[in-house]
Scaffold this active site. Structure first.
Site, short mmCIF file in Angstrom:
data_model
loop_
_atom_site.label_atom_id
_atom_site.label_comp_id
_atom_site.label_asym_id
_atom_site.label_seq_id
_atom_site.Cartn_x
_atom_site.Cartn_y
_atom_site.Cartn_z
N GLU A 142 0.81 -1.23 0.00
CA GLU A 142 0.00 0.00 0.00
C GLU A 142 0.84 1.27 0.00
O GLU A 142 0.35 2.33 -0.40
CB GLU A 142 -0.98 0.00 1.16
CG GLU A 142 -0.35 0.03 2.53
CD GLU A 142 -1.38 0.00 3.65
OE1 GLU A 142 -1.12 0.65 4.67
OE2 GLU A 142 -2.41 -0.67 3.49
N GLU A 144 3.71 1.51 -1.76
CA GLU A 144 4.62 1.28 -2.88
C GLU A 144 3.95 1.81 -4.15
O GLU A 144 2.88 1.35 -4.53
CB GLU A 144 4.87 -0.23 -2.98
CG GLU A 144 6.09 -0.65 -3.68
CD GLU A 144 6.37 -2.13 -3.48
OE1 GLU A 144 7.56 -2.47 -3.37
OE2 GLU A 144 5.43 -2.95 -3.44
#
Length: 188
Positions: A142, A144
Site C-alpha cells: 500500500e 509502494e
C-alpha cells in the site's frame, strides 16, 4: 593467499543502538588481529531477494520508482525484503515478482547472493533470473508506487554501462543475467 586468521576481527560483544521497522543497528566490540579492541557500528538486515525477469523475446521488465533517500527516480529490478530471517529467498523472489509486476515464472535460477555493503551492513540480496514468464495482476504494497518499463535486456545492459542505472542490485543482476544467457546460447 593470505592467512585469513591474521586478518580476522572477532566479535566480543554487541549492544542495540536502534531497532526500527526496516533496520536494526548495533554497536559491536571486536578484537582486531593485533589484539586491540575496536568499535564497529553494524546495520543488521533480514536480507532480500531480487529478480531479473527475461521474456522469450529477450526483453526485461524494470520497476520505476522514486527513492526518497537519494531524491531520484530509479529503474530497478523487482525486489523486496525477506519477511523473516528464516524465509527462503526464493519464496521472497517469487512473491516480489508477482506483487510488483504480476509475473509468474516457470524457472527461477539463482545468479548470486550479493553482499550490498559489507563494511557496515549484514544485508544479502539473493538475485534470480526468471524465465518462462506469464502475466497476472500486480499487488504492490500500500505504500509502494511503481511504474513498469519493458525494454530489451541488451538496452538495459547498455544503460548500466553508460552509468544511467545506478542501483547496485540492478547493475549486478542485469550484467549477470546477460552473461548467463549469453553463455547458455553459446552452449546450445
Amino acid at each position: 593467499m593470505d592467512d585469513m586468521s591474521s586478518l580476522q576481527e572477532v566479535p566480543v560483544s554487541s549492544e542495540t543502538i536502534y531497532d526500527g521497522k526496516i533496520l536494526h543497528v548495533e554497536r559491536w566490540t571486536v578484537t582486531c588481529p593485533n589484539g586491540r579492541e575496536a568499535l564497529r557500528e553494524i546495520v543488521v538486515h533480514k536480507g532480500a531477494a531480487a529478480v531479473v525477469p527475461v521474456f522469450e523475446d529477450g526483453t526485461t521488465l524494470l520497476v520505476r520508482q522514486h527513492r526518497v533517500a537519494v531524491d531520484r527516480m530509479t529503474l530497478e529490478i523487482p525486489a523486496g525484503k525477506l519477511d523473516s530471517v528464516g524465509e527462503d529467498p526464493l519464496d521472497c523472489a517469487v512473491r516480489e515478482l508477482r506483487e510488483e509486476t504480476g509475473l509468474r515464472a516457470e524457472r527461477m535460477t539463482l545468479l548470486t547472493s550479493l553482499l550490498t555493503t559489507p563494511g557496515f551492513c549484514t544485508e544479502k540480496i539473493a538475485i534470480y533470473l526468471a524465465q518462462g514468464l506469464s502475466q497476472g495482476d500486480t499487488h504492490p504494497d500500500e505504500d509502494e508506487f511503481l511504474g513498469l518499463v519493458r525494454l530489451p535486456l541488451d538496452e538495459a545492459v547498455a544503460m548500466v554501462m553508460r552509468g544511467e542505472l545506478r542501483d547496485g542490485k540492478t547493475i549486478c543482476g542485469l550484467l549477470m543475467a546477460n552473461e548467463y544467457l549469453r553463455a547458455r546460447r553459446e552452449q546450445a
